[in-house]
Design a protein around this motif. Structure first.
Motif, PDB file in Angstrom:
ATOM      1  N   GLY A  82       0.845  -1.184   0.000  1.00 53.96           N
ATOM      2  CA  GLY A  82       0.000   0.000   0.000  1.00 53.96           C
ATOM      3  C   GLY A  82       0.880   1.233   0.000  1.00 53.96           C
ATOM      4  O   GLY A  82       1.786   1.346   0.833  1.00 53.96           O
ATOM      5  N   ILE A  83       0.653   2.142  -0.945  1.00 49.09           N
ATOM      6  CA  ILE A  83       1.542   3.297  -1.045  1.00 49.09           C
ATOM      7  C   ILE A  83       1.288   4.316   0.061  1.00 49.09           C
ATOM      8  O   ILE A  83       2.027   5.289   0.193  1.00 49.09           O
ATOM      9  CB  ILE A  83       1.435   3.983  -2.423  1.00 49.09           C
ATOM     10  CG1 ILE A  83       0.003   4.454  -2.677  1.00 49.09           C
ATOM     11  CG2 ILE A  83       1.923   3.080  -3.525  1.00 49.09           C
ATOM     12  CD1 ILE A  83      -0.129   5.299  -3.927  1.00 49.09           C
ATOM     13  N   THR A 183       4.619  10.859  -3.299  1.00 48.01           N
ATOM     14  CA  THR A 183       4.939   9.905  -4.357  1.00 48.01           C
ATOM     15  C   THR A 183       4.133  10.167  -5.618  1.00 48.01           C
ATOM     16  O   THR A 183       2.935  10.427  -5.563  1.00 48.01           O
ATOM     17  CB  THR A 183       4.667   8.461  -3.874  1.00 48.01           C
ATOM     18  OG1 THR A 183       5.406   8.222  -2.670  1.00 48.01           O
ATOM     19  CG2 THR A 183       5.073   7.444  -4.926  1.00 48.01           C
ATOM     20  N   TYR A 184       4.808  10.061  -6.748  1.00 50.32           N
ATOM     21  CA  TYR A 184       4.172  10.151  -8.055  1.00 50.32           C
ATOM     22  C   TYR A 184       4.461   8.846  -8.798  1.00 50.32           C
ATOM     23  O   TYR A 184       5.619   8.400  -8.846  1.00 50.32           O
ATOM     24  CB  TYR A 184       4.718  11.328  -8.860  1.00 50.32           C
ATOM     25  CG  TYR A 184       4.579  12.659  -8.155  1.00 50.32           C
ATOM     26  CD1 TYR A 184       3.455  13.463  -8.341  1.00 50.32           C
ATOM     27  CD2 TYR A 184       5.575  13.116  -7.275  1.00 50.32           C
ATOM     28  CE1 TYR A 184       3.328  14.689  -7.693  1.00 50.32           C
ATOM     29  CE2 TYR A 184       5.454  14.324  -6.619  1.00 50.32           C
ATOM     30  CZ  TYR A 184       4.329  15.111  -6.830  1.00 50.32           C
ATOM     31  OH  TYR A 184       4.206  16.310  -6.171  1.00 50.32           O
ATOM     32  N   LYS A 210       8.444   8.275  -8.378  1.00 52.88           N
ATOM     33  CA  LYS A 210       9.258   9.441  -8.054  1.00 52.88           C
ATOM     34  C   LYS A 210       8.819   9.910  -6.672  1.00 52.88           C
ATOM     35  O   LYS A 210       7.633  10.169  -6.457  1.00 52.88           O
ATOM     36  CB  LYS A 210       9.057  10.544  -9.084  1.00 52.88           C
ATOM     37  CG  LYS A 210       9.394  10.124 -10.510  1.00 52.88           C
ATOM     38  CD  LYS A 210       9.016  11.211 -11.499  1.00 52.88           C
ATOM     39  CE  LYS A 210       9.226  10.764 -12.929  1.00 52.88           C
ATOM     40  NZ  LYS A 210       8.790  11.786 -13.907  1.00 52.88           N
ATOM     41  N   GLN A 211       9.784   9.990  -5.746  1.00 51.58           N
ATOM     42  CA  GLN A 211       9.421  10.290  -4.364  1.00 51.58           C
ATOM     43  C   GLN A 211      10.285  11.399  -3.779  1.00 51.58           C
ATOM     44  O   GLN A 211      11.511  11.397  -3.928  1.00 51.58           O
ATOM     45  CB  GLN A 211       9.556   9.040  -3.490  1.00 51.58           C
ATOM     46  CG  GLN A 211       8.627   7.907  -3.891  1.00 51.58           C
ATOM     47  CD  GLN A 211       8.579   6.810  -2.842  1.00 51.58           C
ATOM     48  OE1 GLN A 211       7.679   6.760  -2.013  1.00 51.58           O
ATOM     49  NE2 GLN A 211       9.550   5.940  -2.871  1.00 51.58           N
ATOM     50  N   TYR A 223      15.560  12.641  -2.740  1.00 52.82           N
ATOM     51  CA  TYR A 223      14.724  12.479  -3.933  1.00 52.82           C
ATOM     52  C   TYR A 223      15.103  11.158  -4.573  1.00 52.82           C
ATOM     53  O   TYR A 223      16.280  10.880  -4.822  1.00 52.82           O
ATOM     54  CB  TYR A 223      14.950  13.616  -4.928  1.00 52.82           C
ATOM     55  CG  TYR A 223      14.263  13.371  -6.255  1.00 52.82           C
ATOM     56  CD1 TYR A 223      12.874  13.460  -6.365  1.00 52.82           C
ATOM     57  CD2 TYR A 223      14.996  13.020  -7.389  1.00 52.82           C
ATOM     58  CE1 TYR A 223      12.236  13.223  -7.579  1.00 52.82           C
ATOM     59  CE2 TYR A 223      14.366  12.794  -8.604  1.00 52.82           C
ATOM     60  CZ  TYR A 223      12.986  12.888  -8.692  1.00 52.82           C
ATOM     61  OH  TYR A 223      12.360  12.635  -9.879  1.00 52.82           O
ATOM     62  N   SER A 224      14.103  10.329  -4.810  1.00 52.13           N
ATOM     63  CA  SER A 224      14.383   9.034  -5.417  1.00 52.13           C
ATOM     64  C   SER A 224      13.518   8.807  -6.641  1.00 52.13           C
ATOM     65  O   SER A 224      12.368   9.252  -6.711  1.00 52.13           O
ATOM     66  CB  SER A 224      14.162   7.894  -4.407  1.00 52.13           C
ATOM     67  OG  SER A 224      12.815   7.847  -3.989  1.00 52.13           O
TER      68      SER A 224
END
Length: 242
Positions: A82-83, A183-184, A210-211, A223-224
């Protein structure tokens, strides 16, 4: 294999039968299904009914239709999360009963770009560290990770030690605690850089997360950009009524 009559729409019955056959191993993961003509004939339904069932099964990610090639059974994701929970990739892999690992690719230091200055609220003399790694499950590459952060946030020996957990290294000094992330998620097809690293063919999709990771003071500390194999990972979110 013919569909037995009941009170539901025929396409729903076809969906249930195909799911049951996949579950029983009649059709195996990554296996090509019979042609529409053969399937509709064996099920005793029209091709229009079959197409509607296949359309919905594709929406559910049970199958994938490849133009000019055929229809294939999608493998079930090994890892799901689950995000709304900020958990590490290692913990996701361990939850599936597999051994997490990390292959260090490279680390480079650079002066901060304009977006780094805004993102990390650093100054022009700070060094930005970009780390590229491949995360593995039982030795198989499943995630390609690109992490970017101020070099001063990590222990000086981080690159030499090639730590598996970046979160642990970030929080080692006790000055930083990763509290939450924004998060994207973007689904993409074949990626010239990430797909070969993850041993993916052109038919294997990827999920790009992308987080922006924030500390307790709402400051971005990491940034990841992570490329997940979509045939290995699935993400969901619990939505509550307000």
């Amino acid at each position: 294999m013919t569909i037995k009559a009941d009170h539901r729409h025929l396409y729903l019955q076809v969906i249930d039968r195909l799911k049951s056959d996949i579950e029983k191993g009649v059709f195996k993961e990554n296996e090509k299904l019979p042609s529409e003509f053969e399937l509709s004939k064996s099920l005793g339904v029209s091709r229009a009914t079959l197409r509607e069932a296949l359309r919905l099964l594709e929406e559910e990610n049970v199958i994938v239709r490849r133009h000019g090639v055929g229809t294939f059974v999608n493998p079930k994701p090994l890892f799901t999360s689950g995000i709304e929970h900020l958990s590490s990739i290692s913990s996701m892999i361990e939850a599936a009963g597999m051994e997490p690992g990390s292959r260090f690719l490279k680390a480079t230091e650079s002066i901060p770009a304009e977006e780094d200055l805004k993102r990390f609220q650093c100054d022009g003399e700070d060094k930005i560290l970009t780390i590229e790694r491949v995360r593995t499950a039982d030795g198989e590459p499943v995630v390609y990770c690109i992490d970017r952060l101020p070099a001063s946030f990590l222990p000086t020996d981080f690159v030499e030690k090639k730590e598996v957990s970046l979160f642990s290294a970030l929080e080692q000094s006790g000055k930083i605690h990763v509290a939450y992330a924004v998060t994207y998620i973007d689904p993409i097809g074949y990626h010239e850089q990430a797909s070969p690293i993850l041993n993916c063919g052109r038919e294997t999709a990827l999920l790009v997360l992308k987080q922006l990771h924030y500390d307790d003071h709402d400051q971005v500390v990491l940034y990841s950009k992570n490329y997940f194999r979509a045939d290995k990972f699935s993400f969901h979110v619990v939505r509550k009524r307000v």
